[in-house]
Structures are given as C-alpha cells and as structure tokens.
Design a protein around this motif. Structure first.
Motif, mmCIF file in Angstrom:
data_model
loop_
_atom_site.group_PDB
_atom_site.id
_atom_site.type_symbol
_atom_site.label_atom_id
_atom_site.label_comp_id
_atom_site.label_asym_id
_atom_site.label_seq_id
_atom_site.Cartn_x
_atom_site.Cartn_y
_atom_site.Cartn_z
ATOM 1 N N LYS A 478 12.787 111.196 73.350
ATOM 2 C CA LYS A 478 12.686 109.822 73.856
ATOM 3 C C LYS A 478 12.708 109.813 75.382
ATOM 4 C CE LYS A 478 14.995 105.309 73.615
ATOM 5 N NZ LYS A 478 15.463 105.198 75.013
ATOM 6 N N SER A 479 13.662 110.514 75.968
ATOM 7 C CA SER A 479 13.755 110.544 77.434
ATOM 8 C C SER A 479 12.530 111.208 78.049
ATOM 9 C CB SER A 479 15.024 111.287 77.867
ATOM 10 O OG SER A 479 16.174 110.598 77.438
ATOM 11 N N GLU A 482 9.664 108.780 77.948
ATOM 12 C CA GLU A 482 9.902 107.694 78.910
ATOM 13 C C GLU A 482 9.600 108.155 80.333
ATOM 14 O OE1 GLU A 482 13.222 104.806 76.812
ATOM 15 O OE2 GLU A 482 13.925 106.599 77.871
ATOM 16 N N PHE A 488 9.745 102.575 74.783
ATOM 17 C CA PHE A 488 10.401 102.509 73.473
ATOM 18 C C PHE A 488 11.046 101.137 73.333
ATOM 19 C CE2 PHE A 488 9.855 106.950 73.865
ATOM 20 C CZ PHE A 488 9.999 107.523 72.610
ATOM 21 N N GLN A 561 20.057 105.387 64.196
ATOM 22 C CA GLN A 561 19.493 104.779 65.395
ATOM 23 C C GLN A 561 19.258 103.313 65.076
ATOM 24 O OE1 GLN A 561 19.357 105.448 68.897
ATOM 25 N NE2 GLN A 561 18.468 107.362 68.176
ATOM 26 N N GLN A 563 17.509 100.040 66.183
ATOM 27 C CA GLN A 563 16.331 99.790 67.007
ATOM 28 C C GLN A 563 15.849 98.362 66.795
ATOM 29 O OE1 GLN A 563 12.348 101.786 66.198
ATOM 30 N NE2 GLN A 563 13.145 103.077 67.847
ATOM 31 N N ILE A 662 4.375 110.723 67.948
ATOM 32 C CA ILE A 662 4.838 109.338 67.952
ATOM 33 C C ILE A 662 4.226 108.668 66.734
ATOM 34 C CG2 ILE A 662 4.871 107.151 69.204
ATOM 35 C CD1 ILE A 662 4.218 108.799 71.754
ATOM 36 N N ASP A 678 9.081 105.778 66.582
ATOM 37 C CA ASP A 678 9.730 107.004 66.109
ATOM 38 C C ASP A 678 9.027 108.193 66.746
ATOM 39 O OD1 ASP A 678 11.548 108.526 64.790
ATOM 40 O OD2 ASP A 678 10.672 108.307 62.799
#
Length: 695
Positions: A478-479, A482, A488, A561, A563, A662, A678
């Motif tokens: 995720k990081s 980003e 996200f 998680q 979301q 993704i 995801d």
C-alpha cells in the motif's frame, strides 16, 4: 561480423563425403550445383576428390582465400576442428553436427567445451545441430537439403532445422523467392537477434520472417527488432505458446500474463507482426514484400461468385476491416459498363459469365475510388477463359495504382500458370478468399504501427526513494503504491473486534472488512471479505464470521483491514508481473472475483508511454466500459491511464518486484478518481534479481 555466412570468399567443408547418402556429400553438391563462385574445399583425409573437386587431408592445407568452414563431423571431434579453424585463421563456422545439448547432459558439457574453444579462437559459429545457410543472391547454399528457392525479397531464420527444410521445398513448389534462409540450430553463439540484425542490414531482404521458440535476451531482441521493423516488415511465428497455464503463480496477474502473452506483448511493442501459422507468415511476407501498405481499413471486393465473396467479407469484418462505401460516381460508372444483373455495390459481383476485360474495368474503377484503401480480386473456377489471362489483367491494372491488391484465383490444378504470372507481377494470391483478411489485417497493423508517434515514457519523479525501499523491504504494498501516486480508500488495520468498530466509526459507514493473513491469496475464497457494513452490529458480526472461517480453514488471522466502502464505480484489475526475458509486464482488464473466468485482460511491456497505456486500456472490454456503456456513465479513464504509466515505471525502477496486483481498482465517475481496493505482491530473492532494464 556475419557477412562470411552469406558471402564467403571460400568454403572449407570439413567432413565432406563421397557417399551420396551422407550430409557431407549434400553440402559439397549444393555449393557446386547452385553456382557458388568462390573456392569449394572438401576436407577428407580418405579421399582425393569429391564431385571433381580436389580433397584436402586437413583444414591446414586448404588454400586461400577461405573464411567459412562447414563442419560435419562427430560431435566429440567438433571442438578440436574449431581449434584447427582458429589456427588456420578461419573465423566463421557452421556446425551442422548434432549430438550436443539437445541430447542431454553429456551433450551439454560438450557444447560448453565447443563454446569455450570458439571464444578462445574468436570463431563465430552458427549451430550446432543446424542445417546451414542460403543466400540466393550471392549465390551460396551451405545446406545439405536438396533444392534451392528462387531469388527474392524474403529473409527467413529459424530455430528449427525441419522448418527450414520444409520452407525450402515449399518455396520451390510455390515459386516464392527468398533472399536468405538460415537454420540457427542450438544458437549457442550466433542467435536469432543477431540474425535479425543481419537480415535488416542486407539490401536484398525486404521482409524479415522468423520461426522463434525462444529468445536469448528479451530486451536486446526488442531493441534490434524494433530498429529493423522501422525499415522493413518483421513477421514472427512463435513456437511453444501453450505455456501460460504451466507456471505456478500466486496472483491473477501471474496466471493471466504467461510466457505466450509476454512474447505477444514484446512483438507488439517492437512492431513485429505475429503470425499464427507458417502459411499465414508467408502469406503476409509476400504481400508486405510486393505491395504498398494500405492507407486505411476500407476494402473493396471484386468477384465473379457470391459465395466466395461472402466468405471474404465475413473474414474481413472479423479481422476488424471494413467494406468501403463506394462513391456514387464509381457505382454509376460500373453500372454503365458491367452486365445488367451485376452488383455495383461493394462487394462488386461481375457475375460468372464475365471475362478478364470486365474485371479490368471494375478493378481500375475500384482502385481509382477515393474511399477504397485496398482491393481483393476473387475468381471462382470457370470454363470460358484461362485463369492466366485474368492474372495478366490484374497485374497490369494493379501496377498503374499505388494501392494494395490481393488476389484469390481459386483452385489448384488449373492455376499454375496464373500463379507464375501473378508472382512475376508481384501480386500475392491465396487459394481461398477468407485468407485475404489476415493478409490485409497485417498490412493495416503495420501501417498503424509505423504511423504511431514514438513517445518517450513520462518519468514521474515525485516519490521518496527511502520510503520506496522501506516499503519493498517490509512488503508494504500500500505504501509503495501510494509513493507512486496510486490512491487507496481510507482504511485502518484492526487486530481486535473492538478496534474494528472504532475504526469503522472513524472512517464512516458503510465499510468493508477484509481478512489480513500472509497465507491467503484470495480472501473471498475463505469467506474473508464482508461488504456493505452499515453499523457497529454489522462490523461485530462480520468480525466473528471472518474469525470462524479462518479458524475452520487453519488460517493464522492477523486481524482485519477496515476500509471505506466504495459504490457506483467499475472494478478493473491492474497488475505487474516480471517476465524472465522481457522484464516488467503490465496487465489491465476486467477485475473483481470473476477476473480469471472472464479472461478480459491484455498485457504490455513496461515502461508505457501515454499512447501505449491508452491502447492497453482500449484493447479490453473493461476499457470500453470506462468510456460509458449503456446505462453506465463514463468512468475516470484518465486516472486509470495515469496509474498504468506509474505502475509501469515502478516495474522498471524495482527489478526485485516479481508480482504486484491491484484487484479491484475501483474506478469512480469521470473526474472523481480511482482507488486501489486490494493489493498483493511478491518479491524475487536477492540472488535472482534481474538487472535493471535499459529500455
């Protein structure tokens, strides 16, 4: 570097034989019979002459000039012979001998010794386990195969010797000319990429064709092929395309973008036209060598029979081509000159009783029509004129215009003379009309590739290098994404039921809960995803169900998680997979849980420029839907394209990322963005990390 393989000053045949059934006899016969003008030096210590040529006991005693050796001796002797060639000053060899890596471990070791010796003596060689080379313009034929094609414009290289032998025989029967033919064998030294470069540099070769089972270096192949394709058509037939399902992978991306897809994407990027069959490859090659490229997709069909025309039209439409809308002027002209019952709309049917003169009038009119980009001429067998007379007419009329004409004079027994005339006039003919579609489709595809601007992929510099490296090390996908500008939805990790409720209330309902576990690839398959949770009770119930499912499946649950639930958008998949030959591949298509079922995915080689990203999106049904489909309003296609370019840069920047997926990427309405719902990925072990691509 490779010139002596095609234009040698003198050839030593080491392992020449007096026995007509031996390969060493066939090589000497072909050199002599097909008018090679240089010195031919059979080497055989047990013979004094072969085919009236004096024999030499060893290569040491062969006179000058000699710069090419053909080696046909038992495999264990080949390294010694290469040494003798090096000592003699012969720097080029064709090793016809078999018995190397194709036979197993012992042969592989022998091949390594051959490679070592050749490198020591600076000898370039083709093979081993090949059948030689042909240059029809020199002329020189170093093979042992009976026969030699006519001189022509098509170059052919193959990793299969049997393919070469078959093509030689086919070319002689079909009357198709070749410039050069090369059997590469095990390609231990000279490989397919070097040979494509040599064919590119050969002035007599106008079209390059290749049978390829694999490439030696993917990025180098793409660079050389793309450079060649800018000047000459390159057509490839890839053998061994059924491998995509054999690779055990952890993501949809890996399963959907296999080896065959990687080659297809590499060919697409490089401007290489990929044929499905040998017949198709040489259908295309003849047309590309002989005819101008069409300016567009609009085709006119000229026929004397309805059935064959229908087959042609069906095939043309399936190939993405269109029937030209003839001008009123053309229709009026045809109406005044064709039989009353003839059809003057496209396809133009001159009827069974018409002769070559009628064809000539109609063909000239169609080629003159500004709406027509190419013409297909079909003639079904009949009794009132010879096909050869029609061939003369088609060739003469086509020669006065600058648009492609493809003929389908149907039949076999009665058309030999017609085919000779068409070949002389450079008009390709196919025996059945439906084959014209793939020919014109390939020509249009080449024109479009040549017309596409060659953009440099945009470089996105706005990321923190240290944060990128940390994310990869910790597998914090995720990081990482980003940092590369991929958004996200708001989310929080919850390791207890109570934290999950607090996080849900902080994010705002509705929310989604997703199982967090390193051991699970597809969360939905283990009841690990709960959607549309609208209050604390929903969240508590969902937590309980996910936990119970994990315990039942023996899964180590690390938490969930939480979301933000997105609604009103479209689900697509976007992924990265590392191909061992071509580097990072980018995949795009319809996402969600049915991604493997629908198989609506396309692949491209990274990095992507804007045009390439747009083409990748538009090649899928998912891309069509993004533009707006029926009751769905247009989605944020612009963000999707930007994400694809950024993901492709990530793939090029980080060669230790093996797979990154993704799924789904949730695309909202136009201008509202897209969010990675995801994501999962894998890395390559340090010692297996490929070098950073240079393309």
């Amino acid at each position: 570097m490779l010139n002596p393989f095609f234009k040698p000053q003198g050839v030593a045949v080491i392992g020449a034989s007096r026995n007509p059934h031996k390969l060493g006899y066939g090589v000497v016969r072909n050199l002599k019979e097909y008018r090679y003008q240089g010195g031919i030096y059979p080497v055989n210590k047990s013979a004094t002459e072969i085919l009236d040529l004096p024999c030499y006991p060893s290569v040491d005693e062969v006179p000058d000039p000699v710069d090419l050796a053909i080696i046909i001796v038992p495999a264990p002797v080949v390294p010694k012979v290469i040494t003798q060639c090096g000592e003699r000053g012969i720097k080029h060899a064709i090793v016809i001998s078999g018995g190397f890596s194709e036979t197993g471990e012992e042969g592989r070791r022998l091949e390594e010794e051959l490679t070592r010796v050749a490198k020591e003596w600076d000898v370039n060689f083709i093979g081993p386990n090949c059948i030689g080379t042909i240059d029809t313009h020199t002329p020189v034929n170093t093979t042992f195969v009976t026969g030699m094609p006519e001189s022509g414009e098509i170059g052919f290289c193959s990793q299969s010797g049997a393919m070469v032998a078959s093509v030689i025989d086919w070319a002689r029967g079909a009357g198709v000319g070749f410039s050069r033919i090369v059997s590469l064998g095990n390609q231990v030294d000279v490989n397919e990429t070097q040979m494509i470069k040599a064919l590119h540099e050969d002035n007599q070769t106008q079209v390059i064709t290749a049978y390829i089972e694999g490439v030696s270096n993917g990025k180098e192949f793409m660079e050389v092929a793309q450079k060649a394709a800018k000047d000459k058509p390159v057509v490839a037939l890839k053998g061994g395309r059924g491998e995509s399902g054999a690779r055990a992978v952890a993501s949809h991306t890996g399963a959907l973008a296999g080896s065959a897809e990687a080659y297809g994407a590499a060919f697409e990027r490089s401007g290489v036209l990929q044929a499905e069959t040998m017949e198709e490859m040489f259908d295309w090659a003849r047309a590309l060598a002989w005819q101008p490229l069409p300016e567009g997709k609009n085709v006119a069909v000229l026929t004397n029979a309805g059935g064959p025309a229908i087959l042609a039209v069906d095939a043309l439409e399936k190939a993405g081509l269109e029937l030209a809308e003839l001008t009123a002027e053309t229709k009026n002209y045809l109406e005044s000159r064709l039989p009353k019952a003839a059809s003057v709309s496209n396809p133009v049917d001159v009827l069974a009783g018409s002769g070559p003169g009628t064809y000539a009038v109609a063909l000239d009119a169609l080629l003159t029509d500004e709406t027509v980009d190419s013409v297909v001429v079909i003639q079904a067998p009949q009794d009132w004129f010879l096909p050869a007379s029609l061939a003369e007419v088609v060739g003469e009329v086509a020669g006065t215009h600058k648009k492609p004409v493809i003929a389908s004079i149907m039949g076999k027994a009665s058309v030999d003379e017609a085919l000779k005339i068409l070949h002389k006039r450079k008009i390709p003919n196919v025996a059945f009309p439906e084959r014209v579609a793939s020919v014109l489709g390939a020509m249009v595809k080449r024109k479009e590739w040549l017309d596409t601007p060659q953009q440099t992929p945009e470089r996105f510099p706005d990321f923190n290098e240290q944060e990128v490296q940390r994310s990869v090390l910790e597998k914090d996908w995720k990081s990482l994404l980003e940092e590369y500008g991929i958004a996200f939805p708001e989310e929080q990790l919850a390791k207890t039921k109570e934290v999950a409720v607090t996080a849900s209330e902080s994010i705002g309902y509705p929310v989604v809960l997703k199982l967090v576990s390193e051991s699970v690839s597809h969360k939905t398959e283990v009841n690990g995803v709960k959607l549309g949770l609208r209050n604390a009770e929903d969240v508590q119930s969902a937590w309980k169900e996910i936990k119970q499912s994990a315990e039942l499946a023996g899964i180590d649950m690390e938490g969930v998680q939480v979301q933000k639930m997105l609604t009103g958008g479209q689900e697509v998949i976007m992924g990265l997979r590392r191909d061992p030959q071509f580097g990072a591949m980018i995949l795009f298509g319809t996402g969600g849980t049915d991604v493997e079922l629908l198989q609506d995915v396309e692949s491209a080689i990274a990095p992507l420029n804007r045009l390439q990203a747009e083409k990748l999106v538009d090649a899928t049904r998912a891309g069509i839907k993004l533009k707006g489909w029926r009751n769905q309003s247009p989605a944020d296609r612009e963000t999707v394209i930007r994400y694809l370019m950024r993901l492709s840069q990530l793939g090029n920047d980080l060669p230790n990322i093996d797979e990154l997926e993704i799924n789904p990427l949730y695309v909202l309405s136009e201008g509202e963005g897209a969010y990675a719902v995801d994501v999962r990925g894998t890395v390559i072990e340090d010692e297996k990390v490929p070098s950073k691509p240079t393309i």
